[in-house]
Scaffold this motif. Structure first.
Motif, PDB file in Angstrom:
ATOM      1  N   THR A   7       0.714  -1.165  -0.077  1.00 25.13           N
ATOM      2  CA  THR A   7      -0.026   0.063  -0.134  1.00 25.13           C
ATOM      3  C   THR A   7       0.966   1.139   0.159  1.00 25.13           C
ATOM      4  O   THR A   7       2.070   1.092   0.300  1.00 25.13           O
ATOM      5  CB  THR A   7      -0.776   0.003   1.107  1.00 25.13           C
ATOM      6  OG1 THR A   7      -0.107   0.075   2.347  1.00 25.13           O
ATOM      7  CG2 THR A   7      -2.031  -0.919   1.229  1.00 25.13           C
ATOM      8  N   GLY A   8       0.373   2.323  -0.623  1.00 24.03           N
ATOM      9  CA  GLY A   8       1.001   3.825  -0.444  1.00 24.03           C
ATOM     10  C   GLY A   8       0.029   4.683  -0.441  1.00 24.03           C
ATOM     11  O   GLY A   8      -1.170   4.227  -0.330  1.00 24.03           O
ATOM     12  N   ARG A   9       0.583   6.082  -0.430  1.00 28.40           N
ATOM     13  CA  ARG A   9      -0.216   7.101  -0.219  1.00 28.40           C
ATOM     14  C   ARG A   9      -0.065   7.883  -1.680  1.00 28.40           C
ATOM     15  O   ARG A   9       1.065   8.216  -2.050  1.00 28.40           O
ATOM     16  CB  ARG A   9      -0.260   8.002   0.782  1.00 28.40           C
ATOM     17  CG  ARG A   9      -1.304   9.004   1.135  1.00 28.40           C
ATOM     18  CD  ARG A   9      -1.067   9.507   2.619  1.00 28.40           C
ATOM     19  NE  ARG A   9      -1.254   8.536   3.501  1.00 28.40           N
ATOM     20  CZ  ARG A   9      -2.442   8.354   4.074  1.00 28.40           C
ATOM     21  NH1 ARG A   9      -3.600   8.890   3.486  1.00 28.40           N
ATOM     22  NH2 ARG A   9      -2.799   7.275   5.033  1.00 28.40           N
ATOM     23  N   VAL A  22       2.833   8.106  -6.178  1.00 29.61           N
ATOM     24  CA  VAL A  22       2.388   7.651  -4.861  1.00 29.61           C
ATOM     25  C   VAL A  22       3.854   7.332  -4.136  1.00 29.61           C
ATOM     26  O   VAL A  22       5.002   7.137  -4.651  1.00 29.61           O
ATOM     27  CB  VAL A  22       1.918   6.504  -4.865  1.00 29.61           C
ATOM     28  CG1 VAL A  22       0.514   6.532  -5.640  1.00 29.61           C
ATOM     29  CG2 VAL A  22       2.774   5.197  -5.807  1.00 29.61           C
ATOM     30  N   VAL A  24       5.777   4.948  -1.089  1.00 30.98           N
ATOM     31  CA  VAL A  24       5.277   3.625  -0.636  1.00 30.98           C
ATOM     32  C   VAL A  24       6.525   3.380   0.344  1.00 30.98           C
ATOM     33  O   VAL A  24       7.607   3.581   0.134  1.00 30.98           O
ATOM     34  CB  VAL A  24       5.423   2.445  -1.811  1.00 30.98           C
ATOM     35  CG1 VAL A  24       5.381   1.007  -1.107  1.00 30.98           C
ATOM     36  CG2 VAL A  24       4.390   2.823  -2.896  1.00 30.98           C
ATOM     37  N   VAL A  50      -5.201   6.289  -0.042  1.00 31.68           N
ATOM     38  CA  VAL A  50      -4.548   5.219   0.186  1.00 31.68           C
ATOM     39  C   VAL A  50      -4.892   4.156  -1.096  1.00 31.68           C
ATOM     40  O   VAL A  50      -6.166   4.177  -1.307  1.00 31.68           O
ATOM     41  CB  VAL A  50      -4.943   4.475   1.489  1.00 31.68           C
ATOM     42  CG1 VAL A  50      -4.235   3.189   1.624  1.00 31.68           C
ATOM     43  CG2 VAL A  50      -4.548   5.274   2.718  1.00 31.68           C
ATOM     44  N   THR A  52      -3.551   0.610  -3.286  1.00 31.65           N
ATOM     45  CA  THR A  52      -2.744  -0.869  -3.360  1.00 31.65           C
ATOM     46  C   THR A  52      -1.928  -0.881  -4.801  1.00 31.65           C
ATOM     47  O   THR A  52      -2.776  -0.586  -5.864  1.00 31.65           O
ATOM     48  CB  THR A  52      -3.728  -2.069  -3.201  1.00 31.65           C
ATOM     49  OG1 THR A  52      -4.364  -1.958  -1.930  1.00 31.65           O
ATOM     50  CG2 THR A  52      -3.019  -3.279  -3.436  1.00 31.65           C
ATOM     51  N   VAL A  70      -9.874   8.762   2.221  1.00 36.13           N
ATOM     52  CA  VAL A  70      -9.299   9.552   3.602  1.00 36.13           C
ATOM     53  C   VAL A  70     -10.292  10.465   3.872  1.00 36.13           C
ATOM     54  O   VAL A  70     -10.982  11.267   3.214  1.00 36.13           O
ATOM     55  CB  VAL A  70      -7.804   9.966   3.183  1.00 36.13           C
ATOM     56  CG1 VAL A  70      -7.340  10.365   4.198  1.00 36.13           C
ATOM     57  CG2 VAL A  70      -6.895   8.855   2.501  1.00 36.13           C
TER      58      VAL A  70
END
Length: 70
Positions: A7-9, A22, A24, A50, A52, A70
Motif C-alpha cells: 500500500t501507498g499514499r 505515490v 510507498v 490510500v 494498493t 481518506v
C-alpha cells in the motif's frame, strides 16, 4: 522485489490520462513512484488517498487502485 499488494499514499493525483505519484514504504524507508491507474480503474484517485499496488514495472512505475477514501 515484489511490490504487488503493497500500500501507498497518493502524492500526485492518479487517473485516466494522468501520470500521478505515490509514496510507498519500502526497504526501511519511503520511496516515490510514478503511478498510473490499474486497468479498468476509471475514477480519479486524489492526493492523500490510500492505494494498493497491482502491478510494478521497474525501476519506478506502479499501477494502483484505491483502497478507501481518506
Amino acid at each position: 522485489m515484489d511490490m504487488v499488494g503493497m500500500t501507498g499514499r497518493v502524492t500526485g493525483a492518479v487517473g485516466p490520462g494522468l501520470v500521478g505519484e505515490v509514496i510507498v514504504r519500502i526497504r526501511g524507508g519511503a520511496e516515490h513512484f510514478l503511478a498510473y491507474p490499474a486497468p479498468g480503474e476509471r475514477a480519479r484517485i486524489e492526493v492523500g488517498a490510500v492505494v494498493t499496488v497491482v502491478e510494478y514495472q521497474p525501476p519506478r512505475t506502479v499501477y494502483v487502485m484505491g483502497v478507501y477514501d481518506v
